[in-house]
Every structure is written in structure tokens, then in C-alpha cells.
Design an enzyme around this catalytic site. Sequence first.
Site, PDB file in Angstrom:
ATOM      1  N   CYS A 219       8.831  -6.690 -11.100  1.00  0.00           N
ATOM      2  CA  CYS A 219       8.524  -7.535 -12.269  1.00  0.00           C
ATOM      3  C   CYS A 219       8.606  -9.025 -11.931  1.00  0.00           C
ATOM      4  CB  CYS A 219       9.482  -7.218 -13.408  1.00  0.00           C
ATOM      5  SG  CYS A 219       9.221  -8.259 -14.871  1.00  0.00           S
TER       6      CYS A 219
ATOM      7  N   ASP B 138       2.012 -18.450 -17.293  1.00  0.00           N
ATOM      8  CA  ASP B 138       2.970 -17.354 -17.334  1.00  0.00           C
ATOM      9  C   ASP B 138       3.765 -17.232 -16.036  1.00  0.00           C
ATOM     10  OD1 ASP B 138       4.225 -15.254 -18.601  1.00  0.00           O
ATOM     11  OD2 ASP B 138       2.750 -13.765 -17.981  1.00  0.00           O
TER      12      ASP B 138
ATOM     13  N   CYS C 220     -11.040 -23.191   2.625  1.00  0.00           N
ATOM     14  CA  CYS C 220     -11.752 -22.916   1.373  1.00  0.00           C
ATOM     15  C   CYS C 220     -12.961 -23.839   1.202  1.00  0.00           C
ATOM     16  CB  CYS C 220     -10.817 -23.082   0.173  1.00  0.00           C
ATOM     17  SG  CYS C 220      -9.774 -21.663  -0.163  1.00  0.00           S
TER      18      CYS C 220
ATOM     19  N   CYS D  25     -15.898 -22.673   3.080  1.00  0.00           N
ATOM     20  CA  CYS D  25     -16.229 -21.245   2.971  1.00  0.00           C
ATOM     21  C   CYS D  25     -17.543 -21.017   2.224  1.00  0.00           C
ATOM     22  CB  CYS D  25     -15.104 -20.504   2.254  1.00  0.00           C
ATOM     23  SG  CYS D  25     -15.396 -18.732   2.086  1.00  0.00           S
TER      24      CYS D  25
END
Length: 375
Positions: A22, A276, A316, A319
Site C-alpha cells: 500500500c 495522491d 526523454c 525519444c
Amino acid sequence: MRALNLLIKPYSSGCNLRCKYCFYHDVANNRLIKNYGPMKNEVLEKLVKEAFDYADSIVNFIFQGGEPTLVGVDFYKKFHEYVEIYNKNNIQTSFFIQTNGILLDDIWMKLFKKYSYLVGISIDGYKEIHDVFRINSKNKGTFDEIMKAIKLLKKSNVDFNVLCVVNKIVAENGKKIYKFFKECNFKYMQFIPCIDNFDGENEKDYTLTAEDYGIFLNDIFSLWYEDFINGNFISIRYFDNLIRILLGGNPEACDMMGFCSVNGVIESNGDVFPCDFYVLDEYKIGSIINDNFEKILFSENAVKFYTSSLKMSEKCKKCKYLKICRSGCRRYKNFSGSNNLYENKFCDAYMSFFDKNIEKLFELAKITKEIIEKT
């Protein structure tokens, strides 16, 4: 046009399960106060009032945890009373809840039906896998209880989807799990990669590597593609959003945007956070008790969180898949050290997946466009 996505934690980090991986248990252990207890009515009322004072188009209320049903169904009845009082301009509202399903009964079904909730049920595949990780306080598996809740949702005609956390064992059994979900007639699926704890310690029984995740994506896509081609459409959130991107749209999943849209994640004491994954003291962007959403969403910490999410690795930037991958979720990126700075830990998984399936994705996007044009 001002919209709000509010992820509300009415029972803070409290939960009736003890899932081994979790992430929110880990989050709670890395802040000063682990559990703020159940949300008080005055916090709930202020939250609802401020939401409708700010938004002028839509408000999405998303209840999560911990386990959000632990606060009791009367909390939600009071919540909807406040919505009736403060939604004076009839702003569009949607209601969602992510639950382990253990406490669901006919009373919950009536609430979900009355207010058209979309219910997310957490289930990690079939019994032999699910019960390894999703256990209760007595160290017992919960698969049978979850399936009982799903049966009740189906019987009550409540809309629901299933959420599966992709840990190492799940990744090794992707095809079996996809087939099991199909046998259960689950039409809406979400698979999210398991993340390591903030301390970086790997737990060998659930830690997901890029290689594991790449194999998983390729495995379930091969089956999903065949179903799609044969007219049996099953929604898998990640694949759905890739097609949306190829069709020129924006993904609805925040981890595929290429930047962090600052959402209002509201702990039970009224403190607000941008994401979150980051309900941590140092990331707090305000308090609904003391501030309004205008001030909270444009606070110094909120802006800092957004701008930091724009950082990406040199790999990135160069890419060929950047326009569809968009460098991924901030939580999966390396923000420390000098090696592979800002690189997504699952980069190799995505590279493997796109190398193998990009042409098929274009094919499915073309089919989707033709279907849309005919309707």
C-alpha cells in the site's frame, strides 16, 4: 471555465485491510501525523461550499483512502445534503468512490444508485494472487469478500470498474489475469504499476521492475488487441488513453499528460495536497478550513509542484515516442543524484511496448476514428 477534481480522504489513512504494498500506508508513515481520523462535518461542509464557490463548469468528487467506506454511509448522506444546499447554480457534478468493497451492502447500493456513483473495486487478479497481497488485519486473504461485493454491485446495476495493482507476481501472470477478468465479465479495467516505498527499499515479493512491467504490457495488449479487432471491446484505461492521444485528444489520466495538473487531494482534517502520491507535509498547498480554492490551487507550493513535473531526462527529450509517452508520472521519475536524472523508472518498459505495438496502436486508432465518424 473552472472545473474541480477533488480527491477526498474521509477516513484519512485508516483502512480495514493490510495490503503489503500500500503506497498510502507508506505516505502516512512519512509525515508527522499518520492518521487524521474521520472527517468532521464542519470540514465536509466547508469543502463542499468552497468547491461550488470556485467551480463554474463541473466538480468531480472522488472518495478514496485509506478505505472511504469506514467513515459510514451517513457521512455520504450528509455530504449530499451539503451538495444540495451549496450547488446553487446547478453545476454539473460527478461522484466516484474507490473501495476494497469489504463493507458494501444494500444500504451502500441505494446510495450509489441514487447519486449515480462510479465505483472502483480493487482486485489483484484471481484468488491465488490476490490473497497473497490483499490481506486483512488477521493476515487472511480477502478475495472471496471482494467477489461477493462485485456480485452485489452487478445485482444492483451499479456502475463499477476494477483496479489491479501490477506487482511482480501480477506482471508474471498478466495473460491469466486478463482472461480471468474477462470470464468475470469485467468491461472496465485499470492496471497501475506498483511503486516502491519512499525509502527506496525494494520488497522482493512485489517490487516491479521495468522488465517485468514491459512483459506485462505486451502480454495483456496482445489479448486486448485481438478482442478489439474481433469486436469485443474491453476498456483498459492506459490503452484507451493512448488511442485518445493518437487521435489528437488529451488523455484523461493525469499520469499521461506530461505534467502534473494540480488536483485537490483533501485529507480528513482539511489540508490540501497536489497529488495522491504526495500527501506529505512538505507538499501541502493549503487548508480548506482557512483558504479558498483560488488561493490553494495557485499557491507557491502548488506552482512549484507543477513546474517541477515538467522536468524530463535528456533521453526523454530525444525519444521518438515522446509525443505519446510524455515521460510518464512524476512519482516514477528519478529526482535525485546525477545518474539518469528525471528518467522514468519504467522507461524501458514503455520502449519495449511501443517498439512492439506502435503500428497496432495506429491501426486501432484508425478503426476508432471510423467508428466515431459513423455514429
